[in-house]
Design a protein around this motif. Structure first.
Motif, PDB file in Angstrom:
ATOM      1  N   LEU A   1       0.808  -1.207   0.000  1.00  0.00           N
ATOM      2  CA  LEU A   1       0.000   0.000   0.000  1.00  0.00           C
ATOM      3  C   LEU A   1       0.849   1.267   0.000  1.00  0.00           C
ATOM      4  O   LEU A   1       0.421   2.309  -0.502  1.00  0.00           O
ATOM      5  CB  LEU A   1      -0.929   0.004   1.217  1.00  0.00           C
TER       6      LEU A   1
ATOM      7  N   THR B   1      -5.424  -3.792   8.495  1.00  0.00           N
ATOM      8  CA  THR B   1      -4.459  -3.023   7.700  1.00  0.00           C
ATOM      9  C   THR B   1      -5.178  -2.100   6.732  1.00  0.00           C
ATOM     10  O   THR B   1      -4.807  -0.932   6.559  1.00  0.00           O
ATOM     11  CB  THR B   1      -3.537  -3.980   6.936  1.00  0.00           C
ATOM     12  N   MET B   2      -6.207  -2.615   6.080  1.00  0.00           N
ATOM     13  CA  MET B   2      -6.969  -1.792   5.142  1.00  0.00           C
ATOM     14  C   MET B   2      -7.669  -0.633   5.857  1.00  0.00           C
ATOM     15  O   MET B   2      -7.751   0.481   5.328  1.00  0.00           O
ATOM     16  CB  MET B   2      -7.986  -2.653   4.407  1.00  0.00           C
TER      17      MET B   2
ATOM     18  N   SER C   1      -7.101   3.216   4.985  1.00  0.00           N
ATOM     19  CA  SER C   1      -8.215   4.075   4.574  1.00  0.00           C
ATOM     20  C   SER C   1      -8.217   5.380   5.349  1.00  0.00           C
ATOM     21  O   SER C   1      -8.576   6.435   4.812  1.00  0.00           O
ATOM     22  CB  SER C   1      -9.548   3.345   4.756  1.00  0.00           C
TER      23      SER C   1
ATOM     24  N   VAL D   1     -14.028  -2.695  -0.968  1.00  0.00           N
ATOM     25  CA  VAL D   1     -13.415  -3.940  -0.481  1.00  0.00           C
ATOM     26  C   VAL D   1     -14.453  -5.061  -0.464  1.00  0.00           C
ATOM     27  O   VAL D   1     -15.536  -4.911   0.113  1.00  0.00           O
ATOM     28  CB  VAL D   1     -12.826  -3.741   0.918  1.00  0.00           C
TER      29      VAL D   1
ATOM     30  N   MET E   1     -12.435   1.975   1.596  1.00  0.00           N
ATOM     31  CA  MET E   1     -13.004   0.766   2.174  1.00  0.00           C
ATOM     32  C   MET E   1     -14.338   0.395   1.537  1.00  0.00           C
ATOM     33  O   MET E   1     -14.770  -0.764   1.641  1.00  0.00           O
ATOM     34  CB  MET E   1     -13.194   0.938   3.683  1.00  0.00           C
TER      35      MET E   1
ATOM     36  N   TRP F   1     -10.865  -4.227  -4.235  1.00  0.00           N
ATOM     37  CA  TRP F   1     -10.087  -5.300  -3.606  1.00  0.00           C
ATOM     38  C   TRP F   1     -10.958  -6.532  -3.435  1.00  0.00           C
ATOM     39  O   TRP F   1     -12.060  -6.451  -2.887  1.00  0.00           O
ATOM     40  CB  TRP F   1      -9.572  -4.856  -2.243  1.00  0.00           C
TER      41      TRP F   1
ATOM     42  N   VAL G   1      -6.644   3.984   0.509  1.00  0.00           N
ATOM     43  CA  VAL G   1      -7.620   3.072  -0.097  1.00  0.00           C
ATOM     44  C   VAL G   1      -9.024   3.553   0.251  1.00  0.00           C
ATOM     45  O   VAL G   1      -9.211   4.377   1.157  1.00  0.00           O
ATOM     46  CB  VAL G   1      -7.439   1.610   0.383  1.00  0.00           C
TER      47      VAL G   1
END
Length: 379
Positions: free
Chosen positions: A118, A299-300, A304, A314, A311, A130, A309
């Motif tokens: 990332l 982690t995501m 975010s 996802v 979310m 994702w 990223v």
């Protein structure tokens, strides 16, 4: 004597002056500054498939969670990145794929590898969809071996208090309960301070995914045929009293519970049902148990918050390689780790159910780049 001292002092001052002149001359004659490297324009990534383990290579040998994706989607371009034990892969259509697992990652590092990716300046993940995939143990009350579940929630099953089940009060179903609570199936009410983080608002163990996107993916794939086999049919016959466990593999919606411990058995399966229900406010249904979802989702979530990223883009798809508890007539010891033919069909199910969603996002990227699908199913 004074004359000698003055002479020495004069020599020192003269030497200092000469040194200063030399430094000034050197400064004026030094090389011109090295030009800065041109800024890298990050590559916008449309869709990426994230798997967890392979028993060997990504292509050409016995399959794991990633190999069918790598081979069938022709992810032949290899892109190493710092912090990743395995390289990123890409095909001509702009589909990316990566997997983490290796013997080294048994000590941890799945989340760290994802964060390394990332933070790679070569890629722009702000509009990326994702698809986190993998095999799991399934609750036989909800799904059969080979079935595929689109998750609306990812629930964390690591951070809790634990007593030996043989030492708990008689009215407890098991020895697992929330930090900050006094008994199982209770949300934290902060009776014992844990660095000020034991109320339910701060110690949240469930990450809600975009329900509209999950429903959109389910609606697209709910009739996807999943291969069956005589071995699975024979195994299903043992599940008398569990109608969903006796069904041929099918697509459903159900939550994923991630925990680093590989647990198995009726007591722990009941805990998983209760834990998912507790932390989703009764909205979630435990379907799949695995060992990575919670780490990757965390982690995501951090990424975010940093704007790396989105979310809302996802998806989590887990497929059943085995039940999370034994069938009637067998003990947990007799059935633990009995994945057998279920593993192969779970790999196949994972690809067959996930691929239509990936293809749709890539084919109609002009529509989905700025408009996440599924707005009509956000409840």
């Amino acid at each position: 004597m004074r004359f000698v001292r003055k002479k020495r002092l004069g020599c020192v001052l003269a030497g200092a002056a000469l040194l200063a002149l030399a430094i000034q001359a050197t400064a004026s004659a030094k090389e011109p500054p090295v030009p800065a490297l041109p800024a890298v324009t990050p590559i916008p990534v449309k869709v990426i498939v994230v798997a967890n383990f392979e028993p060997g290579e990504d292509m050409g040998d016995a399959p794991g969670e990633f190999q069918l994706w790598a081979e069938r989607e022709k992810l032949t371009e290899v892109i190493p990145f710092r912090g990743g034990l395995q390289p990123l892969r890409r095909n001509a259509d702009g589909l990316y794929g990566v997997r983490w697992g290796s013997p080294d990652s048994l000590m941890g590092g799945v989340a760290e590898q994802l964060m390394s990716l990332l933070l790679d300046p070569r890629f722009d993940f702000t509009k990326t969809y994702w698809l986190f995939t993998g095999i799991s143990g399934a609750d036989p009350e909800v799904a059969s071996v080979g079935s595929a579940a689109w998750a609306r929630w990812v629930v964390q099953g690591d951070t809790l208090r634990e007593f030996d089940d043989r030492e708990v009060p008689k009215d407890w179903p098991y020895g697992l309960f929330a930090i900050g609570a006094k008994a199982p199936n209770k949300l934290p009410d902060n009776p014992d301070s844990f660095a000020g983080m034991t109320d339910a608002g701060k110690l949240n163990m469930a990450l809600k995914l975009n329900p509209g996107l999950a429903r959109w993916a389910f609606d697209m794939t709910k009739d996807t045929p999943i291969p069956d086999s005589p071995e699975l049919q024979k195994a299903r016959a043992a599940w008398k009293g569990f109608p969903n466990a006796q069904r041929p593999p099918f697509v459903l919606m159900g939550e994923t519970l991630g925990a680093l411990r590989y647990w198995h058995g009726p007591s722990r399966t009941q805990w998983a049902r209760d834990w998912v229900k507790l932390w989703t406010g009764g909205q979630g249904v435990f379907a799949m148990t695995n060992m990575e979802s919670q780490s990757l989702a965390g982690t995501m979530m951090i990424a975010s918050k940093q704007g790396l990223v989105d979310m809302n883009r996802v998806l989590v798809l887990r497929t059943a390689s085995n039940p999370s508890t034994p069938p009637p007539g067998l003990t947990a010891v007799e059935s633990v780790g009995d994945e057998g033919p279920g593993q192969l069909v779970a790999y196949e199910s994972n690809y067959r159910v996930g691929a239509p969603v990936v293809h749709e996002l890539l084919k109609n990227w002009g529509r989905y780049r700025d408009a996440v699908p599924g707005a009509a199913h956000e409840r």
